[in-house]
Design a protein around this motif. Structure first.
Motif, PDB file in Angstrom:
ATOM      1  N   LEU A  42       0.819  -1.210   0.000  1.00 50.77           N
ATOM      2  CA  LEU A  42       0.000   0.000   0.000  1.00 50.77           C
ATOM      3  C   LEU A  42       0.855   1.264   0.000  1.00 50.77           C
ATOM      4  N   VAL A  43       1.863   1.325   0.846  1.00 49.66           N
ATOM      5  CA  VAL A  43       2.775   2.475   0.864  1.00 49.66           C
ATOM      6  C   VAL A  43       3.591   2.435  -0.428  1.00 49.66           C
ATOM      7  N   GLY A  44       3.672   3.598  -1.061  1.00 49.25           N
ATOM      8  CA  GLY A  44       4.383   3.675  -2.334  1.00 49.25           C
ATOM      9  C   GLY A  44       3.447   3.656  -3.537  1.00 49.25           C
ATOM     10  N   ARG A  45       2.178   3.328  -3.323  1.00 50.39           N
ATOM     11  CA  ARG A  45       1.192   3.323  -4.405  1.00 50.39           C
ATOM     12  C   ARG A  45       0.637   4.727  -4.600  1.00 50.39           C
ATOM     13  N   ARG A  46       0.151   5.004  -5.773  1.00 47.08           N
ATOM     14  CA  ARG A  46      -0.557   6.252  -6.038  1.00 47.08           C
ATOM     15  C   ARG A  46      -1.942   6.151  -5.422  1.00 47.08           C
ATOM     16  N   ALA A  47      -2.332   7.135  -4.614  1.00 48.60           N
ATOM     17  CA  ALA A  47      -3.651   7.115  -3.976  1.00 48.60           C
ATOM     18  C   ALA A  47      -4.758   7.113  -5.025  1.00 48.60           C
ATOM     19  N   SER A  48      -4.543   7.805  -6.132  1.00 45.93           N
ATOM     20  CA  SER A  48      -5.567   7.870  -7.182  1.00 45.93           C
ATOM     21  C   SER A  48      -5.891   6.493  -7.748  1.00 45.93           C
ATOM     22  N   ALA A  49      -4.949   5.558  -7.700  1.00 47.55           N
ATOM     23  CA  ALA A  49      -5.179   4.210  -8.214  1.00 47.55           C
ATOM     24  C   ALA A  49      -6.183   3.433  -7.360  1.00 47.55           C
ATOM     25  N   LEU A  50      -6.430   3.901  -6.134  1.00 43.80           N
ATOM     26  CA  LEU A  50      -7.373   3.235  -5.246  1.00 43.80           C
ATOM     27  C   LEU A  50      -8.811   3.719  -5.453  1.00 43.80           C
ATOM     28  N   ARG A  76     -13.866  17.267   1.281  1.00 48.77           N
ATOM     29  CA  ARG A  76     -14.715  16.231   1.883  1.00 48.77           C
ATOM     30  C   ARG A  76     -15.643  15.751   0.803  1.00 48.77           C
ATOM     31  N   VAL A  77     -15.564  14.455   0.471  1.00 55.06           N
ATOM     32  CA  VAL A  77     -16.330  13.910  -0.646  1.00 55.06           C
ATOM     33  C   VAL A  77     -16.628  12.430  -0.411  1.00 55.06           C
ATOM     34  N   ASP A  78     -17.741  11.971  -0.955  1.00 56.94           N
ATOM     35  CA  ASP A  78     -18.043  10.539  -0.950  1.00 56.94           C
ATOM     36  C   ASP A  78     -17.275   9.901  -2.094  1.00 56.94           C
ATOM     37  N   LEU A  79     -16.523   8.854  -1.795  1.00 56.63           N
ATOM     38  CA  LEU A  79     -15.747   8.131  -2.791  1.00 56.63           C
ATOM     39  C   LEU A  79     -16.006   6.642  -2.666  1.00 56.63           C
ATOM     40  N   ALA A  80     -15.695   5.929  -3.724  1.00 57.17           N
ATOM     41  CA  ALA A  80     -15.634   4.469  -3.668  1.00 57.17           C
ATOM     42  C   ALA A  80     -14.163   4.100  -3.879  1.00 57.17           C
ATOM     43  N   LEU A  81     -13.618   3.345  -2.939  1.00 55.60           N
ATOM     44  CA  LEU A  81     -12.237   2.894  -3.046  1.00 55.60           C
ATOM     45  C   LEU A  81     -12.206   1.434  -3.458  1.00 55.60           C
ATOM     46  N   ARG A  82     -11.154   1.070  -4.154  1.00 52.54           N
ATOM     47  CA  ARG A  82     -10.957  -0.306  -4.614  1.00 52.54           C
ATOM     48  C   ARG A  82     -10.003  -1.005  -3.650  1.00 52.54           C
ATOM     49  N   THR A  83     -10.423  -2.168  -3.156  1.00 58.67           N
ATOM     50  CA  THR A  83      -9.568  -2.943  -2.259  1.00 58.67           C
ATOM     51  C   THR A  83      -8.555  -3.742  -3.066  1.00 58.67           C
ATOM     52  N   GLY A  86     -10.102  -6.137  -5.394  1.00 56.58           N
ATOM     53  CA  GLY A  86     -11.002  -5.602  -6.402  1.00 56.58           C
ATOM     54  C   GLY A  86     -12.396  -5.246  -5.934  1.00 56.58           C
ATOM     55  N   GLN A  87     -12.687  -5.431  -4.658  1.00 57.44           N
ATOM     56  CA  GLN A  87     -13.996  -5.035  -4.143  1.00 57.44           C
ATOM     57  C   GLN A  87     -14.063  -3.520  -4.013  1.00 57.44           C
ATOM     58  N   THR A  88     -15.295  -3.010  -3.949  1.00 58.00           N
ATOM     59  CA  THR A  88     -15.512  -1.579  -3.817  1.00 58.00           C
ATOM     60  C   THR A  88     -16.007  -1.271  -2.413  1.00 58.00           C
ATOM     61  N   VAL A  89     -15.407  -0.250  -1.794  1.00 58.23           N
ATOM     62  CA  VAL A  89     -15.783   0.170  -0.450  1.00 58.23           C
ATOM     63  C   VAL A  89     -16.178   1.644  -0.493  1.00 58.23           C
ATOM     64  N   PRO A  90     -17.435   1.970  -0.124  1.00 58.37           N
ATOM     65  CA  PRO A  90     -17.814   3.380  -0.063  1.00 58.37           C
ATOM     66  C   PRO A  90     -17.233   4.024   1.193  1.00 58.37           C
ATOM     67  N   VAL A  91     -16.672   5.216   1.006  1.00 59.74           N
ATOM     68  CA  VAL A  91     -16.081   5.946   2.134  1.00 59.74           C
ATOM     69  C   VAL A  91     -16.446   7.419   2.042  1.00 59.74           C
ATOM     70  N   VAL A  92     -16.378   8.083   3.172  1.00 62.98           N
ATOM     71  CA  VAL A  92     -16.357   9.541   3.191  1.00 62.98           C
ATOM     72  C   VAL A  92     -14.883   9.902   3.326  1.00 62.98           C
ATOM     73  N   VAL A 110      -8.309  11.106   5.493  1.00 65.35           N
ATOM     74  CA  VAL A 110      -9.028  10.171   6.355  1.00 65.35           C
ATOM     75  C   VAL A 110     -10.172   9.592   5.544  1.00 65.35           C
ATOM     76  N   ALA A 111     -10.265   8.279   5.531  1.00 68.18           N
ATOM     77  CA  ALA A 111     -11.347   7.588   4.826  1.00 68.18           C
ATOM     78  C   ALA A 111     -12.175   6.828   5.856  1.00 68.18           C
ATOM     79  N   ARG A 112     -13.448   7.224   5.981  1.00 72.10           N
ATOM     80  CA  ARG A 112     -14.341   6.562   6.934  1.00 72.10           C
ATOM     81  C   ARG A 112     -15.240   5.601   6.166  1.00 72.10           C
TER      82      ARG A 112
END
Length: 124
Positions: A42-50, A76-83, A86-92, A110-112
């Motif tokens: 995870l460290v060293g990855r581009r955050a945008s790729a998530l 502050r925005v609602d996003l969907a992150l990729r695990t 490959g699963q999708t996790v909704p976060v604030v 911070v991703a909640r």
């Protein structure tokens, strides 16, 4: 402090690369903490790729990231992150500029996880 938080915390450099991820970030995104800093970790990855949505991913790279750093704007925005799997996790997602001696050095984000809240809303 970051390690004790229940929410995922990521620290990004000026290019949008993850420099730090707390245990909650590793757990949320499916990356073992022991892989921090290793190739493929995870460290060293581009955050945008998530970020699932390319339009939202653009907030964490290139000109839009540089604009946010220059303006010192919080986000502050609602996003969907990729695990990792490959699963999708909704976060604030909340981010603020991280500065040293008045100069922007990156972002603290911070991703909640809001999966439980979304399930409750769907059941109403």
């Amino acid at each position: 402090i970051f390690t004790a938080l229940a929410d995922a915390v990521l620290v990004l450099d000026r290019a949008g690369t993850i420099e730090f991820a707390n245990g909650a970030a590793h757990e949320l995104l499916g990356w073992p903490a022991g892989e921090a800093g290793r190739p493929g970790g995870l460290v060293g990855r581009r955050a945008s790729a998530l970020v699932v949505d390319p339009a939202q991913a653009a907030l964490l790279e290139g000109p839009r990231l540089q604009d946010a750093l220059a303006e010192g704007a919080a986000l502050r925005v609602d996003l969907a992150l990729r695990t990792r799997d490959g699963q999708t996790v909704p976060v604030v997602w909340s981010s603020s500029v991280l500065a040293t001696d008045g100069a922007a050095t990156g972002l603290v984000c911070v991703a909640r996880d809001v999966r439980v809240e979304r399930r409750i809303e769907e059941q109403k």
